[in-house]
Design a protein around this motif. Structure first.
Motif, short mmCIF file in Angstrom:
data_model
loop_
_atom_site.label_atom_id
_atom_site.label_comp_id
_atom_site.label_asym_id
_atom_site.label_seq_id
_atom_site.Cartn_x
_atom_site.Cartn_y
_atom_site.Cartn_z
N THR A 38 0.82 -1.21 0.00
CA THR A 38 0.00 0.00 0.00
C THR A 38 0.86 1.26 0.00
O THR A 38 0.52 2.26 -0.64
N SER A 39 1.99 1.22 0.69
CA SER A 39 2.87 2.39 0.70
C SER A 39 3.38 2.68 -0.71
O SER A 39 3.58 3.83 -1.08
N SER A 65 7.34 4.00 4.42
CA SER A 65 6.99 2.76 5.12
C SER A 65 6.19 3.10 6.36
O SER A 65 6.69 3.79 7.25
N GLN A 66 4.96 2.64 6.41
CA GLN A 66 4.13 2.86 7.58
C GLN A 66 4.85 2.40 8.84
O GLN A 66 5.02 3.15 9.78
N SER A 67 5.28 1.15 8.83
CA SER A 67 5.89 0.56 10.03
C SER A 67 7.32 1.06 10.25
O SER A 67 7.81 1.08 11.36
N THR A 95 9.92 -2.42 7.28
CA THR A 95 9.83 -3.34 6.14
C THR A 95 11.22 -3.61 5.58
O THR A 95 11.93 -2.69 5.15
N VAL A 108 -4.56 -5.23 9.87
CA VAL A 108 -3.46 -5.60 8.97
C VAL A 108 -3.57 -4.85 7.64
O VAL A 108 -2.58 -4.43 7.06
N ALA A 154 -3.86 -1.80 5.53
CA ALA A 154 -3.59 -0.37 5.76
C ALA A 154 -4.76 0.47 5.24
O ALA A 154 -5.26 0.24 4.14
N LYS A 209 -6.90 -4.22 -1.33
CA LYS A 209 -7.76 -4.32 -0.15
C LYS A 209 -8.69 -5.53 -0.26
O LYS A 209 -8.86 -6.28 0.68
N GLU A 222 -6.72 -8.77 0.11
CA GLU A 222 -6.22 -8.99 1.48
C GLU A 222 -7.31 -9.45 2.43
O GLU A 222 -7.10 -10.38 3.19
O1 M6R Z 1 4.98 -0.88 6.82
P1 M6R Z 1 5.04 -0.68 5.34
O2 M6R Z 1 4.27 0.49 4.87
O3 M6R Z 1 6.44 -0.64 4.81
O4 M6R Z 1 4.35 -1.97 4.73
C1 M6R Z 1 4.31 -2.21 3.36
C2 M6R Z 1 3.32 -3.31 3.03
O5 M6R Z 1 3.70 -4.51 3.62
C3 M6R Z 1 1.89 -2.95 3.47
O6 M6R Z 1 1.47 -1.75 2.92
C4 M6R Z 1 0.91 -4.06 3.07
O7 M6R Z 1 0.77 -4.11 1.68
C5 M6R Z 1 -0.43 -3.84 3.77
N1 M6R Z 1 -0.91 -5.06 4.31
C6 M6R Z 1 -1.46 -3.26 2.88
O8 M6R Z 1 -2.73 -3.24 3.42
#
Ligand code: M6R
Length: 612
Positions: free
Chosen positions: A305-306, A351-353, A356, A402, A404, A489, A492
């Motif tokens: 998603t990012s 990266s959200q987290s 990654t 899970v 995003a 989405k 998933e």
């Molecule tokens: O934490 P990040 O943004 O780096 O994660 C990237 C992907 O693993 C994350 O966006 C994944 O595709 C999600 N499950 C989407 O809903």
């Protein structure tokens, strides 16, 4: 992947660990386990399934186990070895001296196993982790730091390890290379976890272990070491997130709650970061002055998603500056594609987290080439935040589902503002475009709010189409990343086949698949590409595919082309994905809910992908 929780202090360890695991269950949920240290014994319980099943098992442990004052726990996302109780963590060495949990992959586990087996040590699991466990026990001669130092040097791969030694009841040992681990001390107890959200109820001052760091946790504090055993002083990082932000509240699912939080995320991002565009200087990001005048190439890099968020940003950048050379790569490809770098290149990693593995590795590669790097992450203190000189934090708050949702909105709004500042610094952003896009962004929260108010209409649509064999999401230009995110989405959380295509591409192959059982969901904002997209829609309709359109309010003739139309408010052209995505998140959510899927913890997935 995998969630870890450790505790040593004055209270009952089991409840604290189970609670911490439940908060991190989205990291991996094949199996779960706990080990408690009590009177020189380590007692374990492991289960295939969720933390709730582990809690029931813990209830059946001997009552004295509730007295244990230290312990470690784990939720697993299987990499090596099937989903079985034996393969679940914690693992115990053959001599019962060492019990540990692990997140990551030990790449030289086969070699270690062969060596130790030849020395008479029996292995009982199929996991790579057991190699670390047995090796540590083999190295341990009563000096934990010495054994940990040797272990860290011997392991190849990625690991966050949390360890108890049977003869050291008041201690927990940790080591980190490649997989995240955060440590905290508060009021006579020490804690560790994979994710900071598990620790926020105890303290907001957290120690994020760096690459190659170890920690010793005791009830009276924590000590930090390098892998060579030397002591390290470490500063805590204050995380302002509220622990209630990670509560589900009255919502059935975290995902639904997080969808609803998006107007606030937009408002907060725009209010906090419009400063980015208010000055024509790199100063806010602390970038080298004049950098954007020298840079002639911008690269966006991310996963999942990012990555789709960066495609939205790439389109905005191209729409505001036709001259700039801008690309958007998935991180796992960027690393191997031989992309160019150096002082004339700016790479933006999203990266959200912030954990990654592919994105981290891509950022390290870019830095090694002398490329200017900016990171965008939602987690302060995450690895990408600490490793990248210039970081912007998105304002989404903790995201537990899970899939995003609100972090995507946080990313695209921050990226839009960043893109505008960079172009301003470059001298290519026109005042009229700046005013137009910023003005458009300011009304996004109320637009998103009005989409949320139409949930019952979106729900009916989702129920009507939930028996579809699959979906094609199609659109042009700014709608292509939106189509990709919508398809992801649905894959998933509903496990339905769903593809995203640039609408003009359908006739080059995918149209062969269409019949009355495959639904085409097309995006037709009222702009210069509307008629062309509608022609593509007609081509699909002629092959009997049911058609849903996402169109702008007031476009009544859209109904002539579709079985159903979902209307959303008009926006500036570049901003259609900001509103469209919310309608599509709700659509995916209600399809998944109709199909009774496990929405917050979809099968086979983990929130944070810390393996390559
Ligand atoms: O934490 P990040 O943004 O780096 O994660 C990237 C992907 O693993 C994350 O966006 C994944 O595709 C999600 N499950 C989407 O809903």
């Amino acid at each position: 992947m995998c969630g870890i929780m450790g505790y040593v202090g004055g209270d009952g360890a089991s409840g604290i660990i189970l609670n911490g695991l439940a908060k991190q269950e989205y990291r991996g949920y094949d199996s779960a386990g706990i080990a408690l240290c009590l009177n020189g014994e380590i007692k374990s319980a492991k289960v295939v399934g969720r933390v709730s099943a582990l809690a029931r098992l813990v209830d059946d442990m001997p009552p004295e186990c509730m007295e244990a004052r230290s312990g470690i726990g784990h939720t697993r996302w299987a990499t090596h070895g099937g989903v079985t109780v034996t393969n679940a963590h914690p693992h115990e060495s053959a001599d019962k001296m060492v019990t540990l949990v692990h997140n990551g992959i030990i790449e030289n586990s086969k070699e270690i196993k062969a060596d130790l087996t030849s020395k008479g040590i029996d292995f009982i699991t199929e996991t790579d982790t057991e190699a670390a466990c047995q090796l540590l026990a083999h190295l341990y001669r009563g000096d934990a730091l010495a054994a940990m130092t040797c272990l860290a040097k011997s392991l190849v791969g990625a690991f966050a390890l949390v360890i108890m030694f049977k003869d050291r009841p008041g201690e927990i040992w940790c080591a980190r290379k490649g997989s995240p681990l955060v440590v905290a001390y508060s009021g006579g107890a020490s804690y560790c976890a994979s994710d900071p959200t598990a620790l926020l109820e105890f303290t907001h001052d957290l120690f994020f272990l760096d690459e190659g760091e170890m920690a010793e946790l005791r009830p009276d504090g924590c000590r930090f070491f390098c892998f060579d055993g030397t002591r390290r002083e470490k500063e805590s990082i204050h995380l302002s997130w509220d622990s209630v932000m990670s509560d589900k509240g009255h919502y059935e699912h975290f995902m639904r709650k997080e969808i609803e939080e998006q107007p606030d995320v937009l408002r907060l991002t725009i209010d906090t970061h419009t400063i980015l565009t208010s000055v024509s200087r790199e100063r806010d990001l602390n970038l080298p002055v004049g950098m954007m005048k020298r840079v002639n190439r911008v690269q966006f890099v991310a996963c999942g998603t990012s990555h789709y968020a960066t495609l939205v940003a790439r389109n905005i950048m191209e729409s505001l500056d036709e001259e700039i050379d801008v690309s958007a790569d998935v991180a796992s490809e960027y690393r191997y594609r031989g992309v160019r770098g150096g002082d004339d290149t700016l790479a933006i990693f999203v990266s959200q987290s912030g954990e990654t593995a592919d994105t981290l590795a891509a950022a390290r590669l870019a830095r090694s080439k002398g490329t200017h790097c900016i990171a965008i992450t939602n987690v302060r203190g995450s690895t990408i935040d600490r490793e990248t000189e210039h970081t912007l934090l998105s304002m989404a708050g903790p995201e537990i589902g899970v899939a995003a949702t609100k972090t995507f909105t946080g990313q695209i709004s921050l990226l839009a503002l960043l893109v505008m500042q960079l172009l301003k610094d470059r001298g290519t952003l026109s005042a009229s475009d700046e005013a137009r896009v910023i003005g458009g962004m300011r009304i996004l929260p109320s637009h998103v709010h009005s989409i949320l108010e139409r949930e019952s209409e979106i729900k009916s649509l989702a129920e009507k189409y939930s028996d579809s064999k699959g979906f094609f999401f199609i659109g042009r230009r700014e709608c292509v990343p939106l189509a990709m995110e919508a398809a992801l989405k649905l894959k998933e959380i509903a496990y339905l086949p769903s593809e995203a295509y640039a609408a003009g591409e359908m006739k080059h192959g995918p149209i062969a698949m269409l019949d009355e059982h495959l639904t085409v969901f097309a995006f037709v904002p009222d702009n210069d590409l509307r008629e062309k997209t509608l022609s593509n829609v007609e081509e699909c309709r002629a092959r009997s595919a049911p058609i849903i359109l996402l169109a702008n309010e007031g476009d009544s003739s859209a109904r002539d082309h579709a079985n159903d139309v979902l209307y959303i408010p008009r926006t500036e052209r570049e901003l259609f994905p900001f509103t469209g995505v919310v309608a599509l998140q709700l659509f995916a959510y209600h399809v998944a809910r109709t199909l009774r899927r496990d929405i917050d913890m979809p099968r086979n997935l983990a929130k944070s992908v810390t393996v390559e």
